[in-house]
Design a protein around this motif. Sequence first.
Motif, PDB file in Angstrom:
ATOM      1  N   VAL A  36      82.281  46.907  18.935  1.00 53.18           N
ATOM      2  CA  VAL A  36      81.935  48.218  18.380  1.00 53.18           C
ATOM      3  C   VAL A  36      81.971  49.275  19.483  1.00 53.18           C
ATOM      4  N   LEU A  37      81.396  48.955  20.631  1.00 53.26           N
ATOM      5  CA  LEU A  37      81.434  49.905  21.745  1.00 53.26           C
ATOM      6  C   LEU A  37      82.873  50.205  22.168  1.00 53.26           C
ATOM      7  N   GLU A  45      84.214  53.064  28.826  1.00 54.37           N
ATOM      8  CA  GLU A  45      82.817  53.406  28.581  1.00 54.37           C
ATOM      9  C   GLU A  45      82.015  52.192  28.110  1.00 54.37           C
ATOM     10  N   ALA A  46      82.621  51.355  27.269  1.00 57.70           N
ATOM     11  CA  ALA A  46      81.933  50.139  26.832  1.00 57.70           C
ATOM     12  C   ALA A  46      81.615  49.260  28.037  1.00 57.70           C
ATOM     13  N   ILE A  52      75.465  48.214  32.926  1.00 57.42           N
ATOM     14  CA  ILE A  52      74.042  48.510  33.129  1.00 57.42           C
ATOM     15  C   ILE A  52      73.193  47.284  32.787  1.00 57.42           C
ATOM     16  N   VAL A  53      73.516  46.642  31.683  1.00 56.81           N
ATOM     17  CA  VAL A  53      72.798  45.422  31.295  1.00 56.81           C
ATOM     18  C   VAL A  53      73.009  44.347  32.359  1.00 56.81           C
ATOM     19  N   GLY A  54      74.245  44.193  32.821  1.00 60.27           N
ATOM     20  CA  GLY A  54      74.554  43.203  33.846  1.00 60.27           C
ATOM     21  C   GLY A  54      73.822  43.464  35.149  1.00 60.27           C
ATOM     22  N   GLN A  55      73.683  44.727  35.538  1.00 55.99           N
ATOM     23  CA  GLN A  55      72.940  45.051  36.758  1.00 55.99           C
ATOM     24  C   GLN A  55      71.490  44.622  36.628  1.00 55.99           C
ATOM     25  N   ASN A  56      70.886  44.946  35.500  1.00 59.57           N
ATOM     26  CA  ASN A  56      69.487  44.560  35.291  1.00 59.57           C
ATOM     27  C   ASN A  56      69.321  43.044  35.315  1.00 59.57           C
ATOM     28  N   SER A 122      85.404  43.949  28.034  1.00 57.94           N
ATOM     29  CA  SER A 122      84.193  44.628  28.504  1.00 57.94           C
ATOM     30  C   SER A 122      83.066  43.624  28.771  1.00 57.94           C
ATOM     31  N   MET A 123      83.093  42.481  28.095  1.00 55.84           N
ATOM     32  CA  MET A 123      82.063  41.472  28.299  1.00 55.84           C
ATOM     33  C   MET A 123      82.111  40.896  29.713  1.00 55.84           C
ATOM     34  N   CYS A 124      83.248  40.993  30.371  1.00 61.21           N
ATOM     35  CA  CYS A 124      83.384  40.489  31.740  1.00 61.21           C
ATOM     36  C   CYS A 124      82.567  41.309  32.734  1.00 61.21           C
ATOM     37  N   MET A 125      82.136  42.480  32.327  1.00 59.60           N
ATOM     38  CA  MET A 125      81.308  43.287  33.219  1.00 59.60           C
ATOM     39  C   MET A 125      79.957  42.623  33.454  1.00 59.60           C
ATOM     40  N   MET A 126      79.545  41.738  32.566  1.00 58.63           N
ATOM     41  CA  MET A 126      78.320  40.966  32.817  1.00 58.63           C
ATOM     42  C   MET A 126      78.524  40.133  34.085  1.00 58.63           C
ATOM     43  N   THR A 127      79.626  39.427  34.160  1.00 60.59           N
ATOM     44  CA  THR A 127      79.916  38.606  35.331  1.00 60.59           C
ATOM     45  C   THR A 127      80.046  39.467  36.574  1.00 60.59           C
ATOM     46  N   SER A 128      80.812  40.537  36.489  1.00 61.55           N
ATOM     47  CA  SER A 128      81.014  41.408  37.640  1.00 61.55           C
ATOM     48  C   SER A 128      79.683  41.918  38.176  1.00 61.55           C
ATOM     49  N   ASN A 129      78.843  42.419  37.305  1.00 60.99           N
ATOM     50  CA  ASN A 129      77.592  43.014  37.748  1.00 60.99           C
ATOM     51  C   ASN A 129      76.579  41.991  38.226  1.00 60.99           C
ATOM     52  N   VAL A 130      76.464  40.878  37.540  1.00 60.90           N
ATOM     53  CA  VAL A 130      75.540  39.841  38.000  1.00 60.90           C
ATOM     54  C   VAL A 130      75.979  39.347  39.373  1.00 60.90           C
ATOM     55  N   PHE A 131      77.263  39.035  39.534  1.00 60.27           N
ATOM     56  CA  PHE A 131      77.763  38.570  40.828  1.00 60.27           C
ATOM     57  C   PHE A 131      77.599  39.639  41.895  1.00 60.27           C
ATOM     58  N   GLY A 132      77.973  40.872  41.571  1.00 58.17           N
ATOM     59  CA  GLY A 132      77.894  41.959  42.538  1.00 58.17           C
ATOM     60  C   GLY A 132      76.480  42.259  42.989  1.00 58.17           C
ATOM     61  N   MET A 133      75.551  42.236  42.047  1.00 63.18           N
ATOM     62  CA  MET A 133      74.154  42.515  42.397  1.00 63.18           C
ATOM     63  C   MET A 133      73.583  41.414  43.279  1.00 63.18           C
ATOM     64  N   ILE A 134      73.808  40.169  42.930  1.00 60.85           N
ATOM     65  CA  ILE A 134      73.256  39.063  43.722  1.00 60.85           C
ATOM     66  C   ILE A 134      73.850  39.075  45.128  1.00 60.85           C
TER      67      ILE A 134
END
Length: 180
Positions: A36-37, A45-46, A52-56, A122-134
């Motif tokens: 939907v996003l 944008e999605a 943002i969710v992935g960073q948190n 866009s779901m891959c941004m979860m992986t990118s952000n979780v990996f990047g933040m850690i």
Amino acid sequence: MATVDTESRRVPLIQLDIPLERDLFLRNLIRELSGVLEDIVGLKEASGFISIVGQNMGNQMDLDYKKALGVSRLTRAQVADVLVDLKGRIKGDFYIVEQNDNRIVLGNRACPFAAEVVGRPSMCMMTSNVFGMIASQSLGYAKVTLEETIARGDRGCRVVIHLQPGAESEAAPGQEYFQS
């Protein structure tokens, strides 16, 4: 127990062959939300919203692993091991391809989102952000490049986490992360 009448017999609803259980429901929910996003605001944008969710989530996972290990910072080797472990816990199949002071390269044979990720990059941004933040919280810097992804139709994923700013990381596409 809930039942339903089918041709003059009562069948417990729980016995019906319906592909509905929590894990599949949540994967489908995330797939539909990302779709939907992507349809309404576009892929870029999605991806930003999902980032943002992935960073948190990445911040929380980073704290959880550090607490469990009893450390305030992870070494590069620990970062690589943590990334593989956390994905394994959620049914991914990530593995270390290589690691050195400049980068960690991970491969993956199975996405935690399973088939629901296909067509939803866009779901891959979860992986990118979780990996990047850690990585960035312990090592100071990370730039994550998603070279191959199951979501885009590749057979597996290849994720490069650059650990040093410089010519190699600048030339690579991806998202940068800095220690906060």
